[in-house]
Design a protein around this motif. Structure first.
Motif, mmCIF file in Angstrom:
data_model
loop_
_atom_site.group_PDB
_atom_site.id
_atom_site.type_symbol
_atom_site.label_atom_id
_atom_site.label_comp_id
_atom_site.label_asym_id
_atom_site.label_seq_id
_atom_site.Cartn_x
_atom_site.Cartn_y
_atom_site.Cartn_z
ATOM 1 N N GLY A 148 -13.865 -7.119 -0.890
ATOM 2 C CA GLY A 148 -13.968 -8.443 -0.286
ATOM 3 C C GLY A 148 -12.686 -9.241 -0.187
ATOM 4 N N ILE A 149 -11.526 -8.593 -0.378
ATOM 5 C CA ILE A 149 -10.253 -9.294 -0.261
ATOM 6 C C ILE A 149 -9.578 -8.877 1.039
ATOM 7 N N SER A 150 -9.455 -9.807 1.969
ATOM 8 C CA SER A 150 -8.780 -9.534 3.237
ATOM 9 C C SER A 150 -7.313 -9.939 3.092
ATOM 10 N N ALA A 151 -6.464 -8.948 2.956
ATOM 11 C CA ALA A 151 -5.036 -9.198 2.757
ATOM 12 C C ALA A 151 -4.267 -8.844 4.026
ATOM 13 N N ALA A 152 -3.394 -9.752 4.448
ATOM 14 C CA ALA A 152 -2.548 -9.485 5.614
ATOM 15 C C ALA A 152 -1.556 -8.381 5.275
ATOM 16 N N ASP A 153 -1.034 -7.729 6.304
ATOM 17 C CA ASP A 153 -0.104 -6.613 6.096
ATOM 18 C C ASP A 153 1.098 -7.030 5.257
ATOM 19 N N HIS A 154 1.624 -8.239 5.508
ATOM 20 C CA HIS A 154 2.804 -8.650 4.760
ATOM 21 C C HIS A 154 2.468 -8.940 3.300
ATOM 22 N N ASP A 155 1.230 -9.355 3.020
ATOM 23 C CA ASP A 155 0.818 -9.578 1.638
ATOM 24 C C ASP A 155 0.686 -8.241 0.903
ATOM 25 N N VAL A 156 0.119 -7.252 1.577
ATOM 26 C CA VAL A 156 -0.011 -5.919 0.979
ATOM 27 C C VAL A 156 1.367 -5.324 0.725
ATOM 28 N N ALA A 157 2.252 -5.490 1.693
ATOM 29 C CA ALA A 157 3.613 -4.977 1.540
ATOM 30 C C ALA A 157 4.311 -5.628 0.349
ATOM 31 N N ASP A 158 4.039 -6.913 0.143
ATOM 32 C CA ASP A 158 4.639 -7.628 -0.985
ATOM 33 C C ASP A 158 4.092 -7.110 -2.314
ATOM 34 N N MET A 159 2.792 -6.818 -2.353
ATOM 35 C CA MET A 159 2.200 -6.252 -3.563
ATOM 36 C C MET A 159 2.841 -4.918 -3.915
ATOM 37 N N VAL A 160 2.988 -4.063 -2.906
ATOM 38 C CA VAL A 160 3.599 -2.748 -3.137
ATOM 39 C C VAL A 160 5.038 -2.906 -3.588
ATOM 40 N N ARG A 161 5.759 -3.802 -2.945
ATOM 41 C CA ARG A 161 7.178 -3.990 -3.256
ATOM 42 C C ARG A 161 7.375 -4.432 -4.712
ATOM 43 N N LYS A 162 6.472 -5.227 -5.244
ATOM 44 C CA LYS A 162 6.599 -5.702 -6.617
ATOM 45 C C LYS A 162 6.378 -4.587 -7.638
ATOM 46 N N VAL A 163 5.676 -3.536 -7.238
ATOM 47 C CA VAL A 163 5.366 -2.426 -8.151
ATOM 48 C C VAL A 163 6.287 -1.236 -7.921
ATOM 49 N N ASP A 164 6.761 -1.097 -6.696
ATOM 50 C CA ASP A 164 7.527 0.077 -6.261
ATOM 51 C C ASP A 164 8.946 0.065 -6.833
ATOM 52 N N ALA A 165 9.127 0.737 -7.972
ATOM 53 C CA ALA A 165 10.422 0.712 -8.671
ATOM 54 C C ALA A 165 11.491 1.539 -7.977
ATOM 55 N N ASN A 166 11.102 2.643 -7.345
ATOM 56 C CA ASN A 166 12.106 3.534 -6.732
ATOM 57 C C ASN A 166 12.341 3.255 -5.255
ATOM 58 N N GLY A 167 11.620 2.272 -4.708
ATOM 59 C CA GLY A 167 11.887 1.845 -3.335
ATOM 60 C C GLY A 167 11.454 2.784 -2.236
ATOM 61 N N ASP A 168 10.503 3.688 -2.532
ATOM 62 C CA ASP A 168 10.070 4.631 -1.498
ATOM 63 C C ASP A 168 8.905 4.096 -0.666
ATOM 64 N N GLY A 169 8.471 2.852 -0.955
ATOM 65 C CA GLY A 169 7.390 2.252 -0.191
ATOM 66 C C GLY A 169 6.010 2.698 -0.624
ATOM 67 N N LEU A 170 5.930 3.419 -1.747
ATOM 68 C CA LEU A 170 4.670 3.918 -2.264
ATOM 69 C C LEU A 170 4.540 3.547 -3.741
ATOM 70 N N ILE A 171 3.329 3.632 -4.268
ATOM 71 C CA ILE A 171 3.104 3.412 -5.696
ATOM 72 C C ILE A 171 2.677 4.738 -6.314
ATOM 73 N N ASP A 172 3.503 5.275 -7.216
ATOM 74 C CA ASP A 172 3.102 6.496 -7.905
ATOM 75 C C ASP A 172 2.460 6.133 -9.237
ATOM 76 N N LEU A 173 1.995 7.148 -9.966
ATOM 77 C CA LEU A 173 1.259 6.893 -11.204
ATOM 78 C C LEU A 173 2.119 6.189 -12.249
ATOM 79 N N ASP A 174 3.381 6.588 -12.367
ATOM 80 C CA ASP A 174 4.261 5.953 -13.353
ATOM 81 C C ASP A 174 4.444 4.465 -13.048
ATOM 82 N N GLU A 175 4.660 4.154 -11.781
ATOM 83 C CA GLU A 175 4.829 2.749 -11.388
ATOM 84 C C GLU A 175 3.547 1.964 -11.627
ATOM 85 N N PHE A 176 2.425 2.605 -11.366
ATOM 86 C CA PHE A 176 1.123 1.994 -11.585
ATOM 87 C C PHE A 176 0.923 1.683 -13.067
ATOM 88 N N CYS A 177 1.264 2.640 -13.924
ATOM 89 C CA CYS A 177 1.092 2.455 -15.371
ATOM 90 C C CYS A 177 2.018 1.378 -15.919
#
Length: 214
Positions: free
Chosen positions: A79-108
């Motif tokens: 039920g959360i409608s997030a705009a593309d730029h909001d989703v991108a911001d969420m990923v960017r805050k977690v994405d330590a290696n800058g590949d644009g993805l969230i891996d398990l280590d970054e998630f943990c």
């Protein structure tokens, strides 16, 4: 950060149920008033396994990465409608290696502080029920489907099922999760109880550790 708060919620609520299942224990705290005695190594492994289970619900194609699209779809399912730029911001805050993805280590890494909780992320400071709570209130309303200020067993089950957790369709499992948070015994979770859960953080995920050796 709404994503981090929701993940902490899932870890807390699912923790006791999955903990009992993985160690072949009766559901805690129902089997006795005394938490089971377990070794620290088992608990550490359990936390990693639990984070992996939650990670898999977002990693739709099981390739080991959470993409922006997968994250957006998972949020939409609850039920959360997030705009593309909001989703991108969420990923960017977690994405330590800058590949644009969230891996398990970054998630943990979102849960590396296992002594406190998400208090800093969601600014949980007091017990004032009138406090709007910002992201914390938004996270609460994800579970509060009819917006009556209470999370019921049925509402919790719907959210878990929408994320792909089998526990969502198990009435007793959902009741157990509610009981862990429900302080007044009404069988529901209000915002005050929800805030306390977030202050407790990972301390509420598993039973108290025994100091005894294996």
């Amino acid at each position: 950060m709404i994503l981090q708060i929701l993940l902490w919620c899932l870890l807390f609520l699912l923790g006791g149920t999955l903990f009992s299942r993985k160690l072949n224990l009766p559901p805690w705290p129902l089997q006795s008033k005394t938490p089971p005695r377990i070794c620290k190594n088992n608990t550490t492994k359990f936390k990693i396994d639990l984070m992996r289970d939650v990670f898999k619900t977002f990693d739709k194609n099981n390739d080991g990465f959470i993409t922006r699209q997968e994250l957006k779809e998972s949020l939409k399912n609850i039920g959360i409608s997030a705009a593309d730029h909001d989703v991108a911001d969420m990923v960017r805050k977690v994405d330590a290696n800058g590949d644009g993805l969230i891996d398990l280590d970054e998630f943990c890494n979102l849960f590396e502080d296992d002594q406190g909780g998400p208090s800093d992320a969601c600014h949980v400071d007091g017990d004032d029920d009138d406090d709007d709570g910002g992201d914390l209130r938004e996270a609460f309303e994800v579970f509060d489907g009819n917006k009556d200020g209470l999370i019921t067993v049925e509402e919790l089950g719907l959210v878990l099922s929408s994320l792909g957790f089998s526990e969502g369709s198990k009435l007793e499992a959902c009741k157990e999760m509610i009981r862990k948070v429900d302080m007044d015994g009404d069988g529901k979770v209000d915002f005050h109880e929800f805030k306390k859960m977030m202050r407790d953080g990972l301390k509420g995920i598993v039973p108290t550790l025994s100091n005894s050796k294996n």
